[in-house]
Design a protein around this motif. Structure first.
Motif, mmCIF file in Angstrom:
data_model
loop_
_atom_site.group_PDB
_atom_site.id
_atom_site.type_symbol
_atom_site.label_atom_id
_atom_site.label_comp_id
_atom_site.label_asym_id
_atom_site.label_seq_id
_atom_site.Cartn_x
_atom_site.Cartn_y
_atom_site.Cartn_z
ATOM 1 N N LEU A 11 2.226 10.922 -4.322
ATOM 2 C CA LEU A 11 2.066 9.629 -4.988
ATOM 3 C C LEU A 11 1.901 9.871 -6.474
ATOM 4 O O LEU A 11 1.072 10.682 -6.884
ATOM 5 C CB LEU A 11 0.819 8.905 -4.439
ATOM 6 C CG LEU A 11 0.405 7.615 -5.137
ATOM 7 C CD1 LEU A 11 1.466 6.527 -4.946
ATOM 8 C CD2 LEU A 11 -0.937 7.119 -4.619
ATOM 9 N N CYS A 62 3.789 2.330 -9.104
ATOM 10 C CA CYS A 62 3.628 3.720 -8.686
ATOM 11 C C CYS A 62 4.913 4.202 -8.010
ATOM 12 O O CYS A 62 5.817 3.417 -7.749
ATOM 13 C CB CYS A 62 2.467 3.859 -7.706
ATOM 14 S SG CYS A 62 0.870 3.404 -8.398
ATOM 15 N N ALA A 116 4.758 1.972 1.429
ATOM 16 C CA ALA A 116 5.859 2.399 0.554
ATOM 17 C C ALA A 116 6.551 3.636 1.136
ATOM 18 O O ALA A 116 7.781 3.765 1.056
ATOM 19 C CB ALA A 116 5.338 2.676 -0.852
ATOM 20 N N PHE A 173 0.843 -1.184 0.000
ATOM 21 C CA PHE A 173 0.000 0.000 0.000
ATOM 22 C C PHE A 173 0.890 1.250 0.000
ATOM 23 O O PHE A 173 2.031 1.204 0.469
ATOM 24 C CB PHE A 173 -0.921 -0.004 1.226
ATOM 25 C CG PHE A 173 -1.932 -1.123 1.178
ATOM 26 C CD1 PHE A 173 -3.075 -1.007 0.413
ATOM 27 C CD2 PHE A 173 -1.703 -2.300 1.880
ATOM 28 C CE1 PHE A 173 -4.001 -2.042 0.354
ATOM 29 C CE2 PHE A 173 -2.618 -3.339 1.826
ATOM 30 C CZ PHE A 173 -3.762 -3.212 1.056
ATOM 31 N N PRO A 174 0.384 2.372 -0.521
ATOM 32 C CA PRO A 174 1.197 3.587 -0.587
ATOM 33 C C PRO A 174 1.790 4.016 0.762
ATOM 34 O O PRO A 174 2.930 4.463 0.823
ATOM 35 C CB PRO A 174 0.219 4.642 -1.112
ATOM 36 C CG PRO A 174 -0.766 3.861 -1.922
ATOM 37 C CD PRO A 174 -0.912 2.556 -1.192
ATOM 38 N N GLU A 178 0.862 8.065 -9.893
ATOM 39 C CA GLU A 178 0.208 6.894 -10.465
ATOM 40 C C GLU A 178 0.246 7.014 -11.978
ATOM 41 O O GLU A 178 0.100 8.110 -12.514
ATOM 42 C CB GLU A 178 -1.245 6.821 -9.989
ATOM 43 C CG GLU A 178 -1.384 6.635 -8.491
ATOM 44 C CD GLU A 178 -2.816 6.605 -8.046
ATOM 45 O OE1 GLU A 178 -3.601 7.487 -8.484
ATOM 46 O OE2 GLU A 178 -3.162 5.716 -7.261
ATOM 47 N N GLU A 212 -3.438 -1.676 -4.176
ATOM 48 C CA GLU A 212 -4.809 -1.212 -4.385
ATOM 49 C C GLU A 212 -5.170 -1.140 -5.859
ATOM 50 O O GLU A 212 -6.263 -1.503 -6.260
ATOM 51 C CB GLU A 212 -4.995 0.178 -3.763
ATOM 52 C CG GLU A 212 -4.844 0.198 -2.264
ATOM 53 C CD GLU A 212 -4.844 1.605 -1.686
ATOM 54 O OE1 GLU A 212 -5.188 1.716 -0.494
ATOM 55 O OE2 GLU A 212 -4.506 2.569 -2.393
ATOM 56 N N SER A 213 -4.222 -0.665 -6.676
ATOM 57 C CA SER A 213 -4.537 -0.427 -8.085
ATOM 58 C C SER A 213 -3.869 -1.414 -9.044
ATOM 59 O O SER A 213 -4.112 -1.352 -10.236
ATOM 60 C CB SER A 213 -4.124 1.002 -8.465
ATOM 61 O OG SER A 213 -2.718 1.143 -8.352
ATOM 62 N N ASN A 263 1.551 -1.058 -6.464
ATOM 63 C CA ASN A 263 0.438 -0.651 -5.620
ATOM 64 C C ASN A 263 -0.570 -1.795 -5.485
ATOM 65 O O ASN A 263 -1.156 -2.246 -6.467
ATOM 66 C CB ASN A 263 -0.245 0.582 -6.218
ATOM 67 C CG ASN A 263 -1.199 1.245 -5.271
ATOM 68 O OD1 ASN A 263 -1.804 0.597 -4.431
ATOM 69 N ND2 ASN A 263 -1.346 2.556 -5.412
#
Length: 177
Positions: free
Chosen positions: A171, A159, A136, A132-133, A173, A154-155, A152
Motif C-alpha cells: 500500500l 492511495c 482495492a 478500504f485497502p 500512502e 480510512e484516511s 482510501n
C-alpha cells in the motif's frame, strides 16, 4: 560519495566492499561529494541480491538486481542506475530544475542526447469512490492489474495498492513533505 553498505545473510568482506565502492564509485562524477549511497547486499535461497538507493533532492534513485553471483548483480545494478541517471538528467534539463545533489559536470556532458525521453502515450480517467485497502486489492485482482489507484475510506487520501514480487500486496500512502 559516502557509501553505507550493509549485509543481510551475508558477511560484507573487504573484497566485496571494495568491488561495490569501485563499481558504484564510477557514478561519483554525477554527484556532489556529500551524497550518500545506501547499499544492501543479501542472499536468499542461493540468489545474490543488491539494492542501491540514492536520495537526491526529494527523489530516490533506486535499483535492485539479483543473480546467482553477487559480482554480476553489482555490475547489473551499476548499469541500471547509470541509465536512470541519464533519463533523470533529461527531465531536469527539460524542466530547468535545480540539480540538488548532482555535480555541475553532470549537466554539461553531452552523453544525454541519445537517451530515451519519457513520453506519456495515453491518459485514462476513471470514477473513483471511497473504499478500504483490502477492497482495492480485490478490485485489482478482478481487473488483472499489478496496481490499483483508489480513494482510501480510512484516511480520505488517494492511495495505491500493488502486487509485490513475492505475491503479497503493498500500500502506498501519500506523505507530503
Amino acid at each position: 560519495m559516502k557509501f553505507i553498505i550493509v549485509g543481510k545473510n551475508i558477511d560484507v568482506t573487504p573484497g566485496l566492499k571494495g568491488t561495490v565502492e569501485s563499481k558504484l564509485g564510477k557514478l561519483e562524477r554525477y554527484f556532489t561529494p556529500d551524497t550518500e549511497i545506501h547499499v544492501t547486499l543479501s542472499v536468499q535461497k542461493e540468489r545474490q541480491k543488491i539494492e542501491v538507493t540514492i536520495p537526491v533532492k526529494g527523489h530516490l534513485i533506486r535499483s535492485e538486481q539479483e543473480s546467482d553471483d553477487m559480482y554480476i548483480s553489482i555490475d547489473l545494478v551499476e548499469e541500471v542506475i547509470e541509465r536512470q541517471l541519464r533519463k533523470y538528467k533529461n527531465k531536469l534539463i527539460a524542466k530547468h530544475q535545480e540539480g540538488g545533489s548532482f555535480n555541475k559536470d553532470f549537466f554539461d556532458s553531452e552523453e544525454s542526447a541519445d537517451t530515451d525521453e519519457i513520453k506519456i502515450v495515453r491518459t485514462k480517467k476513471f470514477g473513483i469512490k471511497p473504499m478500504f485497502p483490502e477492497d482495492a486489492c480485490v478490485q485489482m485482482e478482478l481487473l488483472g492489474h499489478n496496481f490499483f489507484v483508489f480513494f482510501n475510506a480510512e484516511s480520505d487520501e488517494v492511495c495505491v495498492v500493488y502486487r509485490r514480487k513475492d505475491g503479497t500486496f503493498g500500500l502506498i500512502e501519500p506523505e507530503f513533505s
